[in-house]
Structures are given as structure tokens and as C-alpha cells.
Design a protein around this motif. Structure first.
Motif, PDB file in Angstrom:
ATOM      1  N   LYS A 163     -13.174  -5.788  -4.000  1.00 36.01           N
ATOM      2  CA  LYS A 163     -12.929  -6.988  -4.817  1.00 36.01           C
ATOM      3  C   LYS A 163     -13.747  -6.929  -6.108  1.00 36.01           C
ATOM      4  O   LYS A 163     -13.239  -7.233  -7.191  1.00 36.01           O
ATOM      5  N   ALA A 164     -15.008  -6.555  -5.991  1.00 36.35           N
ATOM      6  CA  ALA A 164     -15.870  -6.491  -7.177  1.00 36.35           C
ATOM      7  C   ALA A 164     -15.419  -5.378  -8.116  1.00 36.35           C
ATOM      8  O   ALA A 164     -15.414  -5.547  -9.335  1.00 36.35           O
ATOM      9  N   ALA A 165     -15.004  -4.241  -7.567  1.00 30.25           N
ATOM     10  CA  ALA A 165     -14.552  -3.130  -8.406  1.00 30.25           C
ATOM     11  C   ALA A 165     -13.270  -3.501  -9.145  1.00 30.25           C
ATOM     12  O   ALA A 165     -13.109  -3.168 -10.326  1.00 30.25           O
ATOM     13  N   LEU A 166     -12.367  -4.194  -8.472  1.00 32.33           N
ATOM     14  CA  LEU A 166     -11.101  -4.585  -9.101  1.00 32.33           C
ATOM     15  C   LEU A 166     -11.310  -5.613 -10.213  1.00 32.33           C
ATOM     16  O   LEU A 166     -10.481  -5.725 -11.112  1.00 32.33           O
ATOM     17  N   ALA A 167     -12.393  -6.350 -10.139  1.00 28.59           N
ATOM     18  CA  ALA A 167     -12.699  -7.335 -11.186  1.00 28.59           C
ATOM     19  C   ALA A 167     -13.368  -6.694 -12.393  1.00 28.59           C
ATOM     20  O   ALA A 167     -13.635  -7.371 -13.392  1.00 28.59           O
ATOM     21  N   SER A 168     -13.629  -5.385 -12.311  1.00 33.43           N
ATOM     22  CA  SER A 168     -14.297  -4.674 -13.393  1.00 33.43           C
ATOM     23  C   SER A 168     -13.289  -3.841 -14.188  1.00 33.43           C
ATOM     24  O   SER A 168     -12.098  -3.826 -13.901  1.00 33.43           O
ATOM     25  N   GLU A 169     -13.817  -3.102 -15.171  1.00 30.64           N
ATOM     26  CA  GLU A 169     -12.986  -2.224 -15.994  1.00 30.64           C
ATOM     27  C   GLU A 169     -12.892  -0.811 -15.434  1.00 30.64           C
ATOM     28  O   GLU A 169     -12.342   0.076 -16.095  1.00 30.64           O
ATOM     29  N   THR A 181      -5.597   1.957   8.384  1.00 32.19           N
ATOM     30  CA  THR A 181      -6.745   1.205   7.865  1.00 32.19           C
ATOM     31  C   THR A 181      -6.451   0.658   6.473  1.00 32.19           C
ATOM     32  O   THR A 181      -6.808  -0.480   6.145  1.00 32.19           O
ATOM     33  N   THR A 182      -5.783   1.459   5.660  1.00 35.77           N
ATOM     34  CA  THR A 182      -5.458   1.045   4.294  1.00 35.77           C
ATOM     35  C   THR A 182      -4.542  -0.170   4.296  1.00 35.77           C
ATOM     36  O   THR A 182      -4.744  -1.116   3.524  1.00 35.77           O
ATOM     37  N   GLU A 183      -3.538  -0.171   5.172  1.00 33.28           N
ATOM     38  CA  GLU A 183      -2.616  -1.314   5.246  1.00 33.28           C
ATOM     39  C   GLU A 183      -3.323  -2.560   5.755  1.00 33.28           C
ATOM     40  O   GLU A 183      -3.097  -3.672   5.263  1.00 33.28           O
ATOM     41  N   ARG A 184      -4.188  -2.385   6.755  1.00 36.34           N
ATOM     42  CA  ARG A 184      -4.942  -3.538   7.268  1.00 36.34           C
ATOM     43  C   ARG A 184      -5.871  -4.087   6.200  1.00 36.34           C
ATOM     44  O   ARG A 184      -5.981  -5.303   6.023  1.00 36.34           O
ATOM     45  N   ARG A 185      -6.522  -3.215   5.478  1.00 42.60           N
ATOM     46  CA  ARG A 185      -7.417  -3.632   4.399  1.00 42.60           C
ATOM     47  C   ARG A 185      -6.640  -4.375   3.311  1.00 42.60           C
ATOM     48  O   ARG A 185      -7.096  -5.377   2.777  1.00 42.60           O
ATOM     49  N   ARG A 186      -5.474  -3.869   3.002  1.00 39.75           N
ATOM     50  CA  ARG A 186      -4.637  -4.504   1.979  1.00 39.75           C
ATOM     51  C   ARG A 186      -4.281  -5.933   2.376  1.00 39.75           C
ATOM     52  O   ARG A 186      -4.346  -6.862   1.565  1.00 39.75           O
ATOM     53  N   VAL A 194      -6.813 -11.643  -3.516  1.00 42.77           N
ATOM     54  CA  VAL A 194      -6.612 -10.576  -4.497  1.00 42.77           C
ATOM     55  C   VAL A 194      -5.124 -10.456  -4.801  1.00 42.77           C
ATOM     56  O   VAL A 194      -4.296 -10.389  -3.886  1.00 42.77           O
ATOM     57  N   ALA A 195      -4.760 -10.428  -6.068  1.00 41.05           N
ATOM     58  CA  ALA A 195      -3.354 -10.389  -6.475  1.00 41.05           C
ATOM     59  C   ALA A 195      -2.735  -9.025  -6.191  1.00 41.05           C
ATOM     60  O   ALA A 195      -3.419  -8.005  -6.175  1.00 41.05           O
ATOM     61  N   GLU A 196      -1.413  -9.036  -5.971  1.00 39.97           N
ATOM     62  CA  GLU A 196      -0.671  -7.808  -5.688  1.00 39.97           C
ATOM     63  C   GLU A 196      -0.888  -6.755  -6.773  1.00 39.97           C
ATOM     64  O   GLU A 196      -1.082  -5.571  -6.476  1.00 39.97           O
ATOM     65  N   GLU A 197      -0.822  -7.183  -8.049  1.00 38.48           N
ATOM     66  CA  GLU A 197      -0.956  -6.223  -9.136  1.00 38.48           C
ATOM     67  C   GLU A 197      -2.349  -5.597  -9.169  1.00 38.48           C
ATOM     68  O   GLU A 197      -2.516  -4.453  -9.597  1.00 38.48           O
ATOM     69  N   GLN A 198      -3.344  -6.340  -8.705  1.00 40.65           N
ATOM     70  CA  GLN A 198      -4.687  -5.782  -8.621  1.00 40.65           C
ATOM     71  C   GLN A 198      -4.782  -4.764  -7.490  1.00 40.65           C
ATOM     72  O   GLN A 198      -5.401  -3.707  -7.641  1.00 40.65           O
ATOM     73  N   ALA A 200      -2.590  -2.853  -6.472  1.00 37.14           N
ATOM     74  CA  ALA A 200      -1.897  -1.621  -6.869  1.00 37.14           C
ATOM     75  C   ALA A 200      -2.854  -0.633  -7.528  1.00 37.14           C
ATOM     76  O   ALA A 200      -2.555   0.564  -7.609  1.00 37.14           O
ATOM     77  N   ARG A 201      -3.998  -1.111  -7.989  1.00 35.79           N
ATOM     78  CA  ARG A 201      -4.979  -0.224  -8.624  1.00 35.79           C
ATOM     79  C   ARG A 201      -5.736   0.621  -7.605  1.00 35.79           C
ATOM     80  O   ARG A 201      -6.312   1.644  -7.962  1.00 35.79           O
ATOM     81  N   ILE A 202      -5.758   0.179  -6.350  1.00 34.41           N
ATOM     82  CA  ILE A 202      -6.548   0.894  -5.342  1.00 34.41           C
ATOM     83  C   ILE A 202      -5.826   2.166  -4.908  1.00 34.41           C
ATOM     84  O   ILE A 202      -4.672   2.133  -4.492  1.00 34.41           O
ATOM     85  N   MET A 203      -6.513   3.274  -5.022  1.00 37.19           N
ATOM     86  CA  MET A 203      -6.006   4.543  -4.519  1.00 37.19           C
ATOM     87  C   MET A 203      -6.486   4.672  -3.079  1.00 37.19           C
ATOM     88  O   MET A 203      -7.677   4.851  -2.820  1.00 37.19           O
ATOM     89  N   GLY A 204      -5.559   4.515  -2.153  1.00 37.60           N
ATOM     90  CA  GLY A 204      -5.954   4.573  -0.765  1.00 37.60           C
ATOM     91  C   GLY A 204      -4.784   4.969   0.127  1.00 37.60           C
ATOM     92  O   GLY A 204      -3.693   4.428  -0.041  1.00 37.60           O
ATOM     93  N   PRO A 205      -4.999   5.873   1.053  1.00 38.86           N
ATOM     94  CA  PRO A 205      -6.238   6.636   1.209  1.00 38.86           C
ATOM     95  C   PRO A 205      -6.504   7.493  -0.033  1.00 38.86           C
ATOM     96  O   PRO A 205      -5.588   8.135  -0.539  1.00 38.86           O
ATOM     97  N   CYS A 206      -7.727   7.478  -0.526  1.00 38.39           N
ATOM     98  CA  CYS A 206      -8.020   8.163  -1.789  1.00 38.39           C
ATOM     99  C   CYS A 206      -8.087   9.676  -1.584  1.00 38.39           C
ATOM    100  O   CYS A 206      -8.353  10.174  -0.496  1.00 38.39           O
ATOM    101  N   GLY A 207      -7.803  10.386  -2.661  1.00 39.78           N
ATOM    102  CA  GLY A 207      -7.841  11.842  -2.637  1.00 39.78           C
ATOM    103  C   GLY A 207      -6.460  12.462  -2.623  1.00 39.78           C
ATOM    104  O   GLY A 207      -5.539  11.917  -1.996  1.00 39.78           O
ATOM    105  N   LEU A 208      -6.304  13.570  -3.334  1.00 38.61           N
ATOM    106  CA  LEU A 208      -5.034  14.283  -3.321  1.00 38.61           C
ATOM    107  C   LEU A 208      -4.810  14.911  -1.946  1.00 38.61           C
ATOM    108  O   LEU A 208      -5.756  15.276  -1.245  1.00 38.61           O
TER     109      LEU A 208
END
Length: 228
Positions: A163-169, A181-186, A194-198, A200-208
């Protein structure tokens, strides 16, 4: 103050700026330095080039601009190295810091648990912040040259950190965990307002998806995604 003298000061001040130089066509040799503060020095550079400053300074990379009339301008980026902030002093955090240091980045690790957040466990980190997520991110003040990665696998840390990271730049916000876990967290973050558009910024699970297995491979996958 001369343009060259001002450029030399940027190394110590931590300011960001772009030096525009006309390298081909009309006005060749013209130079103009623009800083994030709005300060400008020099001149003779077409406005079509300097008008791209906001995008260029956020990208953090040099670029050759081709303008109308066969004019080319080299845009040279100046500023401190990017920062990666990892919340969660787990083994993957040290691997991620070690990999980021190879790129010349500043590596920062935060965790509220002092027993995990020690120089012995995180020798590659430049800075350790022993605070709860909201306080750590408030102290860090992530900007458009900061990547945030959350590794704790614990809701009481993960959710406030995201939440704090999404409120930042922060230009990148990632969280480790399985797809379940990602879906439960979402869902929990949506319930927390937290808004849907926000989200969308989360890369999860993160990593290629490179088939990472070890902590070092996971760190490589995450850092590659950040760079991409």
C-alpha cells in the motif's frame, strides 16, 4: 556559474538533470542543461528536444534524439544511481542486493525484525532500515528511480508495504509469492481500499519466468524484470 562547473556539482548534490547537445545539423555544438528543479543553463538547443526533458529524466538513460531538418541531439542523463528497496530480510534479499550492486545500484533492505536485519545477514546492503513497512517507506521516499520489492510472505508486512509503495512514485513494485498467494493478496488489498488501477502496478509473482530455483536465480529473475 558555467555549465561544466554545474555538471561537476551534480555528483555530490544528488540532483538529476539532462544535458542536451546538438551533434548534427543546424546549431551543432549547442548545449543546454536542465535540472529537475527547473534550473537551466546554456542554450541553442531546439525546443523539440528540450521539451522531452520530463520523459528523459524519468527514464534515466542517455538517448539520441532525431528531429526534423536532419538535426540530432544527444540527451545525456545525470543523477545518482537507481535504488532498490527490499522489504523482508530473507536470504533472497541478500542475493538481490548483491546482484543490484553489480549494476552500481544503491541497495536498501527494510524489516521490523531486528534479529533478521543485521549487517552479517545483509552484507551487500548499503542501508538497513529497521522499521515497520509504512515507516520504512516514508523514510525512504521512493521516487521514479526507485524499485520496491516485497519478500516477507507475511500479510502483516506485505500488505502495508505494498500500500505504501503504491502511494509513492516507485517505478517498479513487486511482490514474491505463488499465484494463489498473489490472488489472495490482491483481494485483501481491494478490501483495504486500494484501487484496481493501482493494483495493476504490482508485479506479482515478481520476476521473469526463467525457471528460477535458487535464491540467486530468483534474484536474477526479479532484477531482469526491473530492468525490463
Amino acid at each position: 556559474m558555467s555549465l561544466l562547473h554545474r555538471l561537476s556539482e551534480l555528483r555530490d548534490s544528488g540532483e538529476r538533470g539532462v544535458l542536451f547537445t546538438v551533434v548534427e545539423g543546424e546549431g551543432i555544438g549547442g548545449k543546454e542543461l536542465i535540472l529537475e528543479s527547473g534550473e537551466r543553463l546554456g542554450g541553442g538547443v531546439p525546443g523539440d528536444a528540450t521539451g522531452q526533458f520530463p520523459e528523459l529524466v524519468r527514464r534515466g538513460r542517455n538517448r539520441l534524439l532525431s528531429l526534423d531538418g536532419d538535426v540530432k541531439v544527444f540527451a545525456e542523463w545525470y543523477g545518482p544511481p537507481p535504488r532498490i528497496f527490499v522489504y523482508g530480510a530473507v536470504d533472497t534479499a541478500e542475493a538481490l542486493c548483491r546482484a543490484a550492486k553489480l549494476l552500481g545500484w544503491t541497495a536498501i533492505v527494510g524489516d521490523a525484525r531486528g534479529m533478521f536485519l543485521t549487517p552479517e545477514r545483509m552484507p551487500s546492503a548499503d542501508i538497513l532500515i529497521q522499521k515497520w513497512p509504512e515507516e520504512a517507506i516514508a523514510e525512504l521516499e521512493p521516487d521514479h528511480q526507485t524499485a520496491v520489492v516485497v519478500l516477507t510472505h507475511d500479510d502483516k508486512f506485505d500488505e502495508p508495504a505494498l500500500k505504501a509503495a503504491l502511494a509513492s512514485e516507485a517505478f517498479y513494485v513487486g511482490a514474491l509469492g505463488s499465484r494463489r498467494t498473489t490472488e489472495r493478496r490482491r483481494g485483501r488489498l481491494l478490501e483495504a481500499g486500494v484501487a484496481e488501477e493501482q493494483l495493476a502496478r504490482i508485479m506479482g509473482p515478481c520476476g521473469l519466468d526463467i525457471g528460477a530455483d535458487t535464491q540467486e536465480e530468483t534474484a536474477l529473475a526479479i532484477l531482469a524484470e526491473i530492468l525490463a
